[in-house]
Motif scaffolding. Sequence first.
Motif: not given
Length: 255
Positions: A91-102, A152-161
């Motif tokens: 989940y880290a890559p996707a959450l990073t988008v929101y963290a950077l914006n904040n 599924g873990h990898t798919a989720t991670a690369f969606v976020g990446a």
Amino acid sequence: MKKQLYIWALLLTAICQNSCAQVITAVDSMVVVPTKSKPFNYKQFILPVTLMTYSIIGLESESIKSINSGLREEITEHIDKKITIDDFSQYAPALTVYALNNLGIKGQHNLRDRSIILATSYLLMTSVVLPLKNISHIERPDGSSYNSFPSGHTATAFVGAEFLWQEYKDVSVWYGISGYIVAAGTGAFRIYNNRHWLTDVTMGAGIGILSTKIAYWTFPYINRMFQRKNSQNTGMISPFYNGKQLGIGMILNTK
């Protein structure tokens, strides 16, 4: 059964490519197109389709199966204990988008638009990963279940990446590169923890990347369905899948 899966998966890839082209053509013909939309580029298919094609061929190829087995044997010989960081790093890559914006570092889209794109990405990814897990019926390396393919873990991670790359590549390419490093690490840990074969990981990566690319390409059309004149509040429900649990998350934006 594997031959049927092989044919089905190849058809899925071809249909996906054709559908994307048709959707983009429809989007380009609209009268109202957001200024941030970019021309469709077929070259962006190369990486995810290559990863998916390799994985699909690996279902029948003895040489690729031997690579899977050899990698598993090599890793299991040197494993002292499992490292479950992949349960969180996905989940880290996707959450990073929101963290950077904040932090005040603006990306390509605002909160509402990026949330729609991310939700679309997760929806597309989940709609492919779950059926493939059931249809392929591939045993996990640790023998715990028969839903190994794809990861599924990898798919989720690369969606976020890919999400992080698309939002911040114009600010700094290093944001996107860091996201892909984390996603690749997530896939590596899935193999290290004896939960997936290499081909499971490459298929998950391809699906994740392609899902997010499609979400961005189709956003101008999808956005029309979410537009609400004179509305001050927006919300988004986002599905997620981590390999074991399927759930939803909710994001609210009140003005």
